[in-house]
Design a protein around this motif. Sequence first.
Motif: not given
Length: 436
Positions: A155-169, A196-200, A236-240
Amino acid sequence: TKRERLRAIRDAGFNTFLLESGDVYIDLLTDSGTNAMSDIQWGAFMTGDEAYAGSKSFYNMEKAIHEYYGYKYVIPTHQGRGAENILSKILIKKGDIIPGNMYFTTTRLHQEMAGGIFKDVIIDEAHDPTNEHPFKGNIDFLKLETLIKTYGAEKIPYISVATNVNMAGGQPISMQNLRELRTLTQKHNIRIIHDMTRVAENAYFIQQREEGYSKVHVADIVKEICSYTDGATMSAKKDALVNIGGFLATNEWDIYEEGRNLVVVYEGLHTYGGLAGRDMEAIAIGIKESLDDNHQHARVGQVEYLGHKMMEFGIPIVKPIGGHGVFIDAKAFLPHLTQDQFPAQALAAEIYIDSGVRTMERGVVSAGRNDIGENYYPNLELVRFTIPRRVYTQAHMDVVAESVYSVYQKRKSIKGLKMIYEPKYLRFFQARFEKL
Ligand code: F0G
């Protein structure tokens, strides 16, 4: 003048998204698309190949993604949410469960619109603004394993992992956590999709904080992060470092094949995806520039400068200081307001009135409602001071901190807000309020 600002914020329904930028002095609404491009990026703009199909600029962007991130297949999109839309449509069936390390507004909405149910599996520390855990973006494996047991891995097609989590600060995930997540998900045959919006910026924090990485370059850390994941969506509007653009990347042919098909419906041909050739040239170069150790040191260093300045004034902010902005804890700043009085929304308006500094709400307004119409009440009720990359000076940061301090001194007189207009989707962008 103050009078003009009062009129402007009232006309904007006390929503900083509805202000005209001409009425703003220092614009910390977002770090999205607000970065200054480098001379090299502007130079590349002139060489953009505007062919409809098979533009050489697309191949340059694709090459940069292969080289620096390591993903196999690339589909350009006009920005991050374009990639989220396509990915969610491909992978999510009705009733599927999507675990993630805290929600992001557009990401969760696309998951829900595709029939999925988002489940938060970030560690508890992330929901506590005073907790100084160095990797508040980490996944809580107990929470994840409970979900797998309850719903079943199929039932879990994927786990969504954000780098440098925006909403956590703007909080990073550690390499160790990712590595362990990889082992766990492989056991259950669950994909990891990387926001990977803020991966760097995340990589920079790993370099600064995680054992064994102090001598590793940001570029190599980024490549290692990506290697533990199966695909990615990117704004790409963030880190890139560009003003517009994004992409979907995957290591799986089937996903690529279907994505390439869907992109022509929603974005444009699979070799431009809603972007001009010149945008794709700028992304190719921005990706490379974002991985420079000195750039990240200056970028995150500037955010930390503002955070420390606020801490010296006794302002309650999320700790540790984040990568893309400073986040004020509005519940602690305005303890006399209940969350239904929108403390973070009210505080963002007050700061604008004080100095023309534009910030934004990241609390109950941003969180929206669930599928049966109830408000989500996030623990974090924050005002975000997001710093665009390569735009402002330290002196601007001083003005911002001094303004927040002057608002802090009169905090007891600040009143809450009432929502008088609520759009159906992503309400924070266009909602209107009145002072209580
Ligand atoms: N994921 C994250 C973590 C984001 O921060 C954003 C955008 C997106 C996806 C969506 O990308 O805007 O290019 O469609 N965040 C901006 C912000 C809007 O202000 O935080 P997009």
